[in-house]
Write a protein that holds these residues in place. Structure first.
Motif, PDB file in Angstrom:
ATOM      1  N   SER A 116      -0.945  -1.830  -3.794  1.00 30.32           N
ATOM      2  CA  SER A 116      -0.736  -1.025  -2.585  1.00 30.32           C
ATOM      3  C   SER A 116       0.660  -0.421  -2.626  1.00 30.32           C
ATOM      4  CB  SER A 116      -0.842  -1.912  -1.337  1.00 30.32           C
ATOM      5  OG  SER A 116       0.220  -2.854  -1.349  1.00 30.32           O
ATOM      6  N   GLY A 117       0.916   0.464  -1.669  1.00 29.89           N
ATOM      7  CA  GLY A 117       2.235   1.095  -1.585  1.00 29.89           C
ATOM      8  C   GLY A 117       3.315   0.087  -1.261  1.00 29.89           C
ATOM      9  N   THR A 118       3.036  -0.772  -0.295  1.00 31.09           N
ATOM     10  CA  THR A 118       4.090  -1.713   0.112  1.00 31.09           C
ATOM     11  C   THR A 118       4.432  -2.669  -1.025  1.00 31.09           C
ATOM     12  OG1 THR A 118       4.824  -3.058   1.973  1.00 31.09           O
ATOM     13  CG2 THR A 118       2.605  -3.534   1.171  1.00 31.09           C
ATOM     14  N   VAL A 121       6.836  -1.003  -3.276  1.00 26.72           N
ATOM     15  CA  VAL A 121       8.202  -0.994  -2.735  1.00 26.72           C
ATOM     16  C   VAL A 121       8.843  -2.376  -2.913  1.00 26.72           C
ATOM     17  CG1 VAL A 121       9.573  -0.705  -0.623  1.00 26.72           C
ATOM     18  CG2 VAL A 121       7.721   0.907  -1.144  1.00 26.72           C
ATOM     19  N   PHE A 144       9.336   5.637   6.025  1.00 24.82           N
ATOM     20  CA  PHE A 144       8.240   4.660   6.078  1.00 24.82           C
ATOM     21  C   PHE A 144       7.985   4.172   4.662  1.00 24.82           C
ATOM     22  CE2 PHE A 144       4.041   2.909   6.008  1.00 24.82           C
ATOM     23  CZ  PHE A 144       3.966   2.219   7.212  1.00 24.82           C
ATOM     24  N   HIS A 145       8.032   2.845   4.495  1.00 26.17           N
ATOM     25  CA  HIS A 145       7.865   2.292   3.148  1.00 26.17           C
ATOM     26  C   HIS A 145       6.875   1.147   3.114  1.00 26.17           C
ATOM     27  CE1 HIS A 145      11.234   4.750   1.767  1.00 26.17           C
ATOM     28  NE2 HIS A 145      11.820   4.441   2.913  1.00 26.17           N
ATOM     29  N   GLY A 146       6.251   0.832   4.245  1.00 29.83           N
ATOM     30  CA  GLY A 146       5.279  -0.242   4.258  1.00 29.83           C
ATOM     31  C   GLY A 146       5.599  -1.265   5.333  1.00 29.83           C
ATOM     32  N   GLU A 221      12.259   8.617   0.453  1.00 34.68           N
ATOM     33  CA  GLU A 221      11.069   9.451   0.219  1.00 34.68           C
ATOM     34  C   GLU A 221      11.549  10.869  -0.108  1.00 34.68           C
ATOM     35  OE1 GLU A 221       7.921   8.668   3.549  1.00 34.68           O
ATOM     36  OE2 GLU A 221       9.839   7.854   4.180  1.00 34.68           O
ATOM     37  N   ASP A 254      10.491   6.787  -3.323  1.00 35.15           N
ATOM     38  CA  ASP A 254       9.199   6.311  -2.829  1.00 35.15           C
ATOM     39  C   ASP A 254       8.252   7.515  -2.782  1.00 35.15           C
ATOM     40  OD1 ASP A 254       6.972   5.466  -1.493  1.00 35.15           O
ATOM     41  OD2 ASP A 254       8.055   4.334   0.037  1.00 35.15           O
ATOM     42  N   VAL A 256       4.971   7.198  -2.820  1.00 39.79           N
ATOM     43  CA  VAL A 256       3.645   6.680  -2.481  1.00 39.79           C
ATOM     44  C   VAL A 256       2.790   7.774  -1.836  1.00 39.79           C
ATOM     45  CG1 VAL A 256       2.457   5.077  -0.918  1.00 39.79           C
ATOM     46  CG2 VAL A 256       4.301   4.252  -2.372  1.00 39.79           C
ATOM     47  N   GLN A 257       3.408   8.558  -0.949  1.00 41.02           N
ATOM     48  CA  GLN A 257       2.639   9.622  -0.289  1.00 41.02           C
ATOM     49  C   GLN A 257       2.814  10.983  -0.969  1.00 41.02           C
ATOM     50  OE1 GLN A 257       1.485  11.010   4.236  1.00 41.02           O
ATOM     51  NE2 GLN A 257       2.652   9.195   3.920  1.00 41.02           N
ATOM     52  N   LYS A 283      -1.265   5.130  -2.825  1.00 44.64           N
ATOM     53  CA  LYS A 283      -2.178   6.090  -2.206  1.00 44.64           C
ATOM     54  C   LYS A 283      -3.072   6.865  -3.198  1.00 44.64           C
ATOM     55  CE  LYS A 283       0.194   6.821   2.196  1.00 44.64           C
ATOM     56  NZ  LYS A 283      -0.778   6.215   3.082  1.00 44.64           N
TER      57      LYS A 283
HETATM   58  C1  PLP Z   1       6.026   6.685   1.548  1.00 46.39           C
HETATM   59  C2  PLP Z   1       5.204   5.455   1.757  1.00 46.39           C
HETATM   60  N1  PLP Z   1       5.587   4.301   1.179  1.00 46.39           N
HETATM   61  C3  PLP Z   1       4.873   3.171   1.319  1.00 46.39           C
HETATM   62  C4  PLP Z   1       3.728   3.144   2.074  1.00 46.39           C
HETATM   63  C5  PLP Z   1       2.947   1.852   2.216  1.00 46.39           C
HETATM   64  O1  PLP Z   1       1.759   1.945   1.539  1.00 46.39           O
HETATM   65  P1  PLP Z   1       0.550   0.906   1.850  1.00 46.39           P
HETATM   66  O2  PLP Z   1       0.064   1.250   3.214  1.00 46.39           O
HETATM   67  O3  PLP Z   1      -0.421   1.162   0.756  1.00 46.39           O
HETATM   68  O4  PLP Z   1       1.139  -0.448   1.793  1.00 46.39           O
HETATM   69  C6  PLP Z   1       3.287   4.318   2.691  1.00 46.39           C
HETATM   70  C7  PLP Z   1       2.054   4.310   3.513  1.00 46.39           C
HETATM   71  O5  PLP Z   1       1.824   5.167   4.329  1.00 46.39           O
HETATM   72  C8  PLP Z   1       4.039   5.503   2.527  1.00 46.39           C
HETATM   73  O6  PLP Z   1       3.667   6.647   3.099  1.00 46.39           O
END
Ligand code: PLP
Length: 447
Positions: A116-118, A121, A144-146, A221, A254, A256-257, A283
């Motif tokens: 997962s994203g979190t 991180v 936002f990082h989780g 981000e 980051d 992730v998005q 993601k």
């Molecule tokens: C930039 C960013 N990092 C981390 C996350 C966390 O990802 P996850 O929800 O898969 O844990 C998100 C989720 O929206 C995100 O947008």
């Protein structure tokens, strides 16, 4: 278009069962109960059809159930579902090689796979601490990082994410994110606001709060997502890279998005001509199969066996889905994101001219934010209007998602066509028009 009466009876029944057994901590903006999807189209359990402009929060990068991704998962499922990260398998290695090919580094890239994203991180935080021997970090307001305790210590987009969960991880200081539309630091004429923010970090944070040698990394981000789809000014990342180099601090992007081709390049940070040290991935990487990774410069990945790991890392199904996804993105969807992204921005710019409640349309590729305001001179956010547009769009067959205080994110599948964009944005404009009628006279237009 006549609005639908939603939820329908089957959806309503499932929602009632959900409320009894699923955690109430999930936010459900509107009552969409998925039955199936194909490409950018989705259907609910009552047979209602919707166009998905949100792509499952920027996850279904290749559209829903792309046949090539489904086939790759099926073929892998027949061979084996799991072996654990104690062993090797070819799909995992192949994915590492792919990440190395698409990483924005001059040197070799080494990956650690997550779910997962979190978790990506968390891995980046641990690697940065391990490699530098330092413990402190710099993050950004609005980021936002989780939601796990390490990543949550950086997340600063809404108090609800943190309320009730203290104490968090120690050692994160937040700087303002360089939002050129609503700057909060004073800028002299001709100055790049991104450079102003980096100067603030140097003078105020490193000058008064943290010794630079105690700082392991800056986590940022490249385009802020949940915080409002905010694109920093061009000077920000080059100045931040110089600051990190000066003080031997790792720059952690980051993505992730914003990554995996969403902005028309593999990584959003590539729009700013800067190489980070670690990239967080999640993601869109596997079209919806839970998967994430950190991709780091080889010289940073100095941790020994046993220092970090996970049971599912490099899960064969996730690797198969990611490899098929990357192939599709490479063979055309990234190019499509760049081209139809511009097309969507042009249409949205025209819509903005007709609807003064839109303060700004911003973004890159298919990561576009539409910011609604109440007052043109103060740029006061208008969250009630934004929320109403989201609901009205849903009733007219369009799935959208908010972000920031009053922005709607247009995070389309990278496979979307011009015709689908036209159709979706037509419904979007209808929703705005109805919301305007309902709130007539509220906007304070001060030219
Ligand atoms: C930039 C960013 N990092 C981390 C996350 C966390 O990802 P996850 O929800 O898969 O844990 C998100 C989720 O929206 C995100 O947008």
């Amino acid at each position: 278009m006549e609005p639908m009466k939603l939820p329908g009876p089957k959806a309503q029944a499932i929602i009632e069962r959900d409320h009894a057994v699923i955690s109430p901590s999930y936010v459900r903006g509107y009552p969409f109960v998925m039955d199936h999807g194909q490409g950018c189209d989705v259907w609910d359990v009552d047979g209602n059809h919707f166009l998905d402009l949100a792509a499952g929060i920027a996850v279904t990068s290749t559209g829903h159930s792309h046949p090539q991704v489904v086939r790759a998962i099926q073929q892998q499922a027949e061979k084996f579902l799991h072996i654990s990260s104690d062993y090797y398998h070819s799909g995992w290695v192949e994915l590492g090689e792919k990440f190395n090919e698409i990483a924005p580094y001059a040197e070799q890239a080494v990956s650690f796979m997550t779910n997962s994203g979190t978790e990506s991180v968390e891995a980046a935080i641990k690697l940065a601490r391990y490699h530098t021997g330092a413990s402190q970090f710099i993050g950004f307001l609005g980021g936002f990082h989780g939601r796990t305790l390490g990543s949550l210590s950086f997340t600063a987009s809404k108090p609800v994410y943190r309320e009730g969960f203290y104490p968090l991880m120690n050692g994160v200081v937040h700087a303002p994110f360089p939002n050129p539309y609503r700057p909060i630091l004073e800028t002299k004429p001709g100055e790049d606001y991104g450079e102003v923010v980096v100067r603030y970090i140097e003078e105020e944070i490193l000058g008064k709060l943290l010794a630079a040698e105690d700082v392991a990394g800056v986590l940022v981000e490249p385009i802020q997502g949940e915080g409002g789809y905010i694109v920093p000014p061009p000077g920000f990342f080059p100045a931040l890279r110089r600051l990190c180099d000066r003080h031997k601090i790792l720059l952690i992007a980051d993505e992730v998005q914003s990554g995996m081709g969403r902005t028309g390049k593999w990584w959003a940070i590539q729009h700013f001509g800067v190489e980070p040290d670690i990239i967080c991935v999640g993601k869109g990487v596997a079209s919806g199969i839970p998967m994430g990774a950190i991709i780091a410069r080889q010289s940073v990945v100095t941790w020994p066996p046993g220092s970090h790991g996970n049971t599912y890392g490099g899960n064969p199904l996730a690797c198969a889905a990611a490899l098929a996804t990357i192939q599709l993105i490479q063979e055309g969807y990234m190019q499509n994101a760049a081209e139809v992204g511009e097309f969507a921005m042009d249409i949205l710019a025209e819509i903005q001219v007709r609807h003064p409640n839109i303060g700004e349309v911003r973004g890159a590729g298919l990561m576009i934010g539409v910011d609604f305001i109440k007052n043109h001179s103060t740029k006061e956010p208008y969250p009630q209007f934004r929320d109403r547009v989201v609901d009205l769009a849903f009733e007219r067959g369009l799935l959208t998602l908010g972000c920031g205080k009053s922005t709607i994110r247009v995070s389309l599948p990278l496979s979307i066509t011009r015709q689908e964009i036209e159709r979706g944005l037509q419904i979007f404009e209808q929703a705005i028009t109805v919301a305007e009628r309902e709130t007539e006279g509220v906007l304070e237009y001060v030219a």
